[in-house]
Design a protein around this motif. Sequence first.
Motif, PDB file in Angstrom:
ATOM      1  N   PRO A  99      53.205  42.638  43.630  1.00  0.00           N
ATOM      2  CA  PRO A  99      52.750  43.575  42.596  1.00  0.00           C
ATOM      3  C   PRO A  99      51.721  42.992  41.634  1.00  0.00           C
ATOM      4  O   PRO A  99      51.008  43.735  40.954  1.00  0.00           O
ATOM      5  N   SER A 100      51.631  41.679  41.552  1.00  0.00           N
ATOM      6  CA  SER A 100      50.687  41.058  40.618  1.00  0.00           C
ATOM      7  C   SER A 100      49.250  41.067  41.146  1.00  0.00           C
ATOM      8  O   SER A 100      48.314  40.730  40.409  1.00  0.00           O
ATOM      9  N   LEU A 101      49.050  41.442  42.408  1.00  0.00           N
ATOM     10  CA  LEU A 101      47.695  41.516  42.960  1.00  0.00           C
ATOM     11  C   LEU A 101      46.877  42.549  42.194  1.00  0.00           C
ATOM     12  O   LEU A 101      47.393  43.570  41.738  1.00  0.00           O
ATOM     13  N   PHE A 102      45.591  42.292  42.041  1.00  0.00           N
ATOM     14  CA  PHE A 102      44.712  43.275  41.404  1.00  0.00           C
ATOM     15  C   PHE A 102      43.376  43.300  42.126  1.00  0.00           C
ATOM     16  O   PHE A 102      42.948  42.307  42.713  1.00  0.00           O
ATOM     17  N   ASN A 103      42.753  44.437  42.112  1.00  0.00           N
ATOM     18  CA  ASN A 103      41.455  44.592  42.754  1.00  0.00           C
ATOM     19  C   ASN A 103      40.353  44.100  41.821  1.00  0.00           C
ATOM     20  O   ASN A 103      40.501  44.095  40.602  1.00  0.00           O
ATOM     21  N   GLY A 104      39.251  43.681  42.391  1.00  0.00           N
ATOM     22  CA  GLY A 104      38.131  43.210  41.580  1.00  0.00           C
ATOM     23  C   GLY A 104      36.855  43.238  42.404  1.00  0.00           C
ATOM     24  O   GLY A 104      36.896  43.198  43.641  1.00  0.00           O
ATOM     25  N   SER A 105      35.725  43.309  41.734  1.00  0.00           N
ATOM     26  CA  SER A 105      34.440  43.378  42.421  1.00  0.00           C
ATOM     27  C   SER A 105      34.040  42.029  43.000  1.00  0.00           C
ATOM     28  O   SER A 105      34.358  40.972  42.445  1.00  0.00           O
ATOM     29  N   LYS A 106      33.332  42.074  44.126  1.00  0.00           N
ATOM     30  CA  LYS A 106      32.794  40.880  44.768  1.00  0.00           C
ATOM     31  C   LYS A 106      31.389  41.185  45.289  1.00  0.00           C
ATOM     32  O   LYS A 106      31.076  42.334  45.603  1.00  0.00           O
ATOM     33  N   PHE A 107      30.567  40.135  45.369  1.00  0.00           N
ATOM     34  CA  PHE A 107      29.240  40.306  45.947  1.00  0.00           C
ATOM     35  C   PHE A 107      29.358  40.312  47.468  1.00  0.00           C
ATOM     36  O   PHE A 107      30.006  39.446  48.059  1.00  0.00           O
ATOM     37  N   ARG A 108      28.700  41.272  48.089  1.00  0.00           N
ATOM     38  CA  ARG A 108      28.749  41.415  49.551  1.00  0.00           C
ATOM     39  C   ARG A 108      27.477  40.857  50.190  1.00  0.00           C
ATOM     40  O   ARG A 108      26.364  41.174  49.763  1.00  0.00           O
ATOM     41  N   TYR A 109      27.668  40.045  51.225  1.00  0.00           N
ATOM     42  CA  TYR A 109      26.525  39.455  51.926  1.00  0.00           C
ATOM     43  C   TYR A 109      25.845  40.503  52.807  1.00  0.00           C
ATOM     44  O   TYR A 109      26.484  41.137  53.635  1.00  0.00           O
ATOM     45  N   GLY A 110      24.528  40.654  52.619  1.00  0.00           N
ATOM     46  CA  GLY A 110      23.775  41.639  53.395  1.00  0.00           C
ATOM     47  C   GLY A 110      22.593  41.059  54.134  1.00  0.00           C
ATOM     48  O   GLY A 110      21.737  41.800  54.609  1.00  0.00           O
ATOM     49  N   GLY A 111      22.529  39.714  54.263  1.00  0.00           N
ATOM     50  CA  GLY A 111      21.431  39.098  54.992  1.00  0.00           C
ATOM     51  C   GLY A 111      20.521  38.271  54.094  1.00  0.00           C
ATOM     52  O   GLY A 111      20.872  37.932  52.964  1.00  0.00           O
TER      53      GLY A 111
END
Length: 250
Positions: free
Chosen positions: A64-76
Motif C-alpha cells: 500500500p505504500s507504493l505511489f505513482n510518479g512521473s518519469k522521463f521516457r526514452y524516445g531515441g
Amino acid sequence: MEGSSGKAPLVDAAFQLLLACPAGLSRSQVSVDFKNSYDREPHPDKKLEESIEHIWNCRLAVSPSLFNGSKFRYGGFHMIDGEGDLEKPQNLCIHLGLTDYKTFVGTNLSHEWEHFLVPVEEDVTRCRHTASPLGNGAIVETADSQILLLQRSVDVGEFPGHVVFPGGHSESEPIFLGISRRVINVRPTAFFYVRCYLSSEAVFDHYNHAEHAFESTKLSAVSRDDLPHEAKKMPGCHQGGAALYTLMCR
C-alpha cells in the motif's frame, strides 16, 4: 530514428547498446528534446492496455505504500553536427517524453511485457507501447582505481544512480558514455563516468553516515580487472554499462 545511421548497435544476450560514446561526451555536448510526441502510445489491444491498471492495483494491495510518479521516457536520439558515427559523436540530442511508474510496472515489468512490443527491428518504434523510462547509472572510479557498486539485494550489485560525496570538488564532471537496454523487459539506462578523487575507504566511511544509505543494502567496490566478472551478476542494462566502460578504457 534511433540506430538509423552509423554502425549497428552492439547486442549481447543480456543487453543492447543503443548508443556508445567511448571518447565520452561532456555536459555541453549533450542536449534533450523533450516533447509529447515521444510519449508512450496506448496499445491497440484494449484488454492488454487495461491490464496495466489491474497489475498496478494488485501491487498496491500487496504494498500500500507504493505511489505513482512521473518519469522521463526514452524516445531515441539524433546526432548534431556529427558524422553519423555512433562511436565518435560530436554532439548528441536525446529524445525524452513523459511516462509514470504505474505504466512502467504494467508494461516493462509485466509478465506479458513482450506482448507490448511491436514486431519490427527499429528500436524506438518497437517499444512505442512500453513505458521505457530512462534510468541512469554512474560508473564511479575512486582514487585507488576501484569501481563503486551499490547492492540492493545480497548477491546483486549495480552502478549507482547517484552518489553524494563529502565536501566539494571531490569528483569530476560526469562524462556521458552511452545508453544500454536490457533484452529482458527492454528497460533503457544512460551511463556516465565519474572520477572520484577520494579513496574507496573514504567513500565507504561517508556512505555509512549518508542520508540516503537506506536506499541500498551495501556499497562495495571492485577493481577494473574484476569488473567484467562482477558485471555478469548485474541486471542486463548494467551489464551494458560495464561494456561501455570497457570501450572507454580501450
